[in-house]
Design a protein around this motif. Structure first.
Motif, PDB file in Angstrom:
ATOM      1  N   ALA A 127       0.811  -1.236   0.000  1.00  0.00           N
ATOM      2  CA  ALA A 127       0.000   0.000   0.000  1.00  0.00           C
ATOM      3  C   ALA A 127       0.835   1.272   0.000  1.00  0.00           C
ATOM      4  N   ARG A 128       2.154   1.150  -0.157  1.00  0.00           N
ATOM      5  CA  ARG A 128       2.978   2.341  -0.345  1.00  0.00           C
ATOM      6  C   ARG A 128       3.097   2.622  -1.844  1.00  0.00           C
ATOM      7  N   LEU A 129       3.544   3.821  -2.182  1.00  0.00           N
ATOM      8  CA  LEU A 129       3.692   4.226  -3.577  1.00  0.00           C
ATOM      9  C   LEU A 129       5.133   3.996  -4.010  1.00  0.00           C
ATOM     10  N   TYR A 130       5.313   3.277  -5.119  1.00  0.00           N
ATOM     11  CA  TYR A 130       6.653   2.935  -5.587  1.00  0.00           C
ATOM     12  C   TYR A 130       7.038   3.743  -6.827  1.00  0.00           C
ATOM     13  N   ARG A 131       8.303   3.685  -7.160  1.00  0.00           N
ATOM     14  CA  ARG A 131       8.865   4.476  -8.256  1.00  0.00           C
ATOM     15  C   ARG A 131       8.137   4.215  -9.573  1.00  0.00           C
ATOM     16  N   GLY A 132       7.869   5.272 -10.324  1.00  0.00           N
ATOM     17  CA  GLY A 132       7.177   5.144 -11.594  1.00  0.00           C
ATOM     18  C   GLY A 132       8.116   4.831 -12.741  1.00  0.00           C
ATOM     19  N   LYS A 133       7.628   4.074 -13.706  1.00  0.00           N
ATOM     20  CA  LYS A 133       8.384   3.796 -14.928  1.00  0.00           C
ATOM     21  C   LYS A 133       8.122   4.915 -15.934  1.00  0.00           C
ATOM     22  N   THR A 134       9.102   5.173 -16.785  1.00  0.00           N
ATOM     23  CA  THR A 134       9.057   6.363 -17.635  1.00  0.00           C
ATOM     24  C   THR A 134       8.196   6.218 -18.890  1.00  0.00           C
ATOM     25  N   GLY A 135       7.581   5.061 -19.085  1.00  0.00           N
ATOM     26  CA  GLY A 135       6.724   4.892 -20.255  1.00  0.00           C
ATOM     27  C   GLY A 135       5.589   5.901 -20.309  1.00  0.00           C
ATOM     28  N   VAL A 136       5.065   6.268 -19.144  1.00  0.00           N
ATOM     29  CA  VAL A 136       3.979   7.250 -19.093  1.00  0.00           C
ATOM     30  C   VAL A 136       4.439   8.588 -19.651  1.00  0.00           C
ATOM     31  N   ALA A 137       5.682   8.967 -19.361  1.00  0.00           N
ATOM     32  CA  ALA A 137       6.229  10.226 -19.876  1.00  0.00           C
ATOM     33  C   ALA A 137       6.423  10.155 -21.381  1.00  0.00           C
ATOM     34  N   ARG A 138       6.924   9.018 -21.875  1.00  0.00           N
ATOM     35  CA  ARG A 138       7.154   8.862 -23.314  1.00  0.00           C
ATOM     36  C   ARG A 138       5.843   9.001 -24.093  1.00  0.00           C
ATOM     37  N   MET A 139       4.790   8.363 -23.615  1.00  0.00           N
ATOM     38  CA  MET A 139       3.512   8.427 -24.318  1.00  0.00           C
ATOM     39  C   MET A 139       2.934   9.830 -24.292  1.00  0.00           C
ATOM     40  N   ALA A 140       3.067  10.513 -23.159  1.00  0.00           N
ATOM     41  CA  ALA A 140       2.549  11.876 -23.056  1.00  0.00           C
ATOM     42  C   ALA A 140       3.291  12.805 -24.010  1.00  0.00           C
ATOM     43  N   LEU A 141       4.610  12.640 -24.107  1.00  0.00           N
ATOM     44  CA  LEU A 141       5.402  13.504 -24.983  1.00  0.00           C
ATOM     45  C   LEU A 141       5.111  13.237 -26.458  1.00  0.00           C
ATOM     46  N   GLU A 142       5.004  11.972 -26.814  1.00  0.00           N
ATOM     47  CA  GLU A 142       4.821  11.635 -28.222  1.00  0.00           C
ATOM     48  C   GLU A 142       3.411  11.954 -28.718  1.00  0.00           C
ATOM     49  N   SER A 143       2.433  11.930 -27.828  1.00  0.00           N
ATOM     50  CA  SER A 143       1.056  12.231 -28.235  1.00  0.00           C
ATOM     51  C   SER A 143       0.682  13.682 -27.975  1.00  0.00           C
ATOM     52  N   GLY A 144       1.464  14.367 -27.128  1.00  0.00           N
ATOM     53  CA  GLY A 144       1.194  15.764 -26.825  1.00  0.00           C
ATOM     54  C   GLY A 144      -0.035  15.994 -25.980  1.00  0.00           C
ATOM     55  N   VAL A 145      -0.416  15.010 -25.156  1.00  0.00           N
ATOM     56  CA  VAL A 145      -1.618  15.144 -24.326  1.00  0.00           C
ATOM     57  C   VAL A 145      -1.237  15.416 -22.871  1.00  0.00           C
ATOM     58  N   PRO A 146      -2.157  15.947 -22.076  1.00  0.00           N
ATOM     59  CA  PRO A 146      -1.875  16.162 -20.656  1.00  0.00           C
ATOM     60  C   PRO A 146      -1.922  14.854 -19.876  1.00  0.00           C
ATOM     61  N   VAL A 147      -1.308  14.869 -18.700  1.00  0.00           N
ATOM     62  CA  VAL A 147      -1.359  13.733 -17.775  1.00  0.00           C
ATOM     63  C   VAL A 147      -2.162  14.155 -16.561  1.00  0.00           C
ATOM     64  N   ILE A 148      -3.149  13.348 -16.215  1.00  0.00           N
ATOM     65  CA  ILE A 148      -4.003  13.652 -15.070  1.00  0.00           C
ATOM     66  C   ILE A 148      -3.708  12.651 -13.958  1.00  0.00           C
ATOM     67  N   PRO A 149      -3.141  13.113 -12.833  1.00  0.00           N
ATOM     68  CA  PRO A 149      -2.837  12.192 -11.732  1.00  0.00           C
ATOM     69  C   PRO A 149      -4.113  11.739 -11.031  1.00  0.00           C
ATOM     70  N   VAL A 150      -4.139  10.470 -10.659  1.00  0.00           N
ATOM     71  CA  VAL A 150      -5.314   9.884 -10.013  1.00  0.00           C
ATOM     72  C   VAL A 150      -4.859   9.081  -8.799  1.00  0.00           C
ATOM     73  N   TYR A 184       8.344  20.363 -22.801  1.00  0.00           N
ATOM     74  CA  TYR A 184       9.349  19.357 -23.166  1.00  0.00           C
ATOM     75  C   TYR A 184       9.121  18.818 -24.580  1.00  0.00           C
ATOM     76  N   ALA A 185       8.303  19.502 -25.363  1.00  0.00           N
ATOM     77  CA  ALA A 185       7.988  19.020 -26.721  1.00  0.00           C
ATOM     78  C   ALA A 185       9.263  18.784 -27.523  1.00  0.00           C
ATOM     79  N   GLY A 186       9.310  17.655 -28.212  1.00  0.00           N
ATOM     80  CA  GLY A 186      10.464  17.316 -29.027  1.00  0.00           C
ATOM     81  C   GLY A 186      11.568  16.600 -28.283  1.00  0.00           C
ATOM     82  N   LEU A 187      11.379  16.365 -26.984  1.00  0.00           N
ATOM     83  CA  LEU A 187      12.431  15.732 -26.173  1.00  0.00           C
ATOM     84  C   LEU A 187      12.090  14.291 -25.795  1.00  0.00           C
ATOM     85  N   SER A 188      11.129  13.709 -26.504  1.00  0.00           N
ATOM     86  CA  SER A 188      10.820  12.299 -26.272  1.00  0.00           C
ATOM     87  C   SER A 188      12.061  11.457 -26.539  1.00  0.00           C
ATOM     88  N   GLY A 189      12.361  10.532 -25.641  1.00  0.00           N
ATOM     89  CA  GLY A 189      13.547   9.698 -25.779  1.00  0.00           C
ATOM     90  C   GLY A 189      14.701  10.171 -24.925  1.00  0.00           C
TER      91      GLY A 189
END
Length: 256
Positions: A127-150, A184-189
């Motif tokens: 039930a603790r929060l663990y380190r996030g993987k960067t795939g979420v950032a890659r998808m957000a950058l490549e699609s140009g959409v916002p990320v909504i934390p839940v 960060y547009a254009g900095l995917s990868g």
């Protein structure tokens, strides 16, 4: 598509609403149209039902391809259920599994849909929060959409890790304000940029959920637990680097 709404409003949704009495806060932060990533913590196998139930728009998740490969009547029903409830199959056993998941997620977002993601990559073992993987950032950058934390709250009490049958318990869904990473547009990868974005997302999830943060990947902690028989707390203590006395801290990018 029809089965998705049937499950939500007829077959499963009403029962979940009566038994678990889910509350939602921040629903106004979900855009009425256009793509967005819904990045959530992951406490329980039951998480997948509560977020789509509370959000008006359809939410799509990436699911293990094994869920779609069953045989016979049971396999057919399972495929029908997962397809109809917004799950998209991803083969996680191939060498290109990560890239396939990223490209599929980006395609879904670019089409203007809501994509649900668990950045931790696995359910929390304690039930603790663990380190996030960067795939979420890659998808957000490549699609140009916002990320909504839940933040899912108390869902681990509805279906604890290792338990098949759900229990009755009140749950809460907290939806944060959209995070714009267009700067960060254009900095995917770029791995440093993607790590910075991911840490910012995890910080917002931590703030919403009130969870203690552990700067280790949950999957590695689970592997250590399986290998040694230790609890999550014991595994984290053994894995903690000597130079960093506490792995339980906020994501490094925002720690100051």
């Amino acid at each position: 598509m029809l089965l998705y709404w049937l499950v939500k409003f007829v077959l499963l949704g009403p029962l979940v609403r009566v038994t678990c009495r889910p509350e939602v806060h921040g629903l106004e932060n979900i855009p009425t149209r256009g793509g967005a990533v819904l990045a959530s913590n992951h406490l329980s196998a039951a998480d997948w039902i509560f977020l789509p139930l509370m959000v008006r728009r359809r939410v799509i998740f990436l699911a293990k391809a094994e869920y779609f490969r069953g045989s016979g009547v049971k396999g057919w029903l399972q495929r029908l259920f997962f397809s109809g409830t917004g799950q998209v199959p991803i083969d996680r056993t191939s060498a290109s599994a990560a890239e396939n998941a990223l490209s599929t997620g980006t395609r879904i977002l670019s089409a203007g849909s809501l994509l649900g993601i668990y950045p931790e990559g696995t359910r929390s073992p304690d039930a603790r929060l663990y380190r996030g993987k960067t795939g979420v950032a890659r998808m957000a950058l490549e699609s140009g959409v916002p990320v909504i934390p839940v933040a899912m709250v108390h869902t681990e009490k509805v279906q604890p890790l290792g338990k098949r049958l759900p229990r009755i318990h009140k749950v809460e869904v907290r939806i944060g304000k959209p995070l714009d990473f267009s700067r960060y547009a254009g900095l995917s990868g770029d791995r440093f940029v993607e790590r910075s974005i991911t840490d910012e997302i995890m910080y917002e999830i931590m703030t919403l959920s009130g969870q203690e943060y552990v700067d280790l990947y949950g999957a590695k902690v689970k592997a250590a637990m399986d290998a040694t028989g230790n609890t999550a707390v014991e595994a984290v203590a053994q894995m903690r680097p000597p130079a960093r006395e506490s792995a339980d801290r906020v994501p490094t990018t925002l720690a100051g």
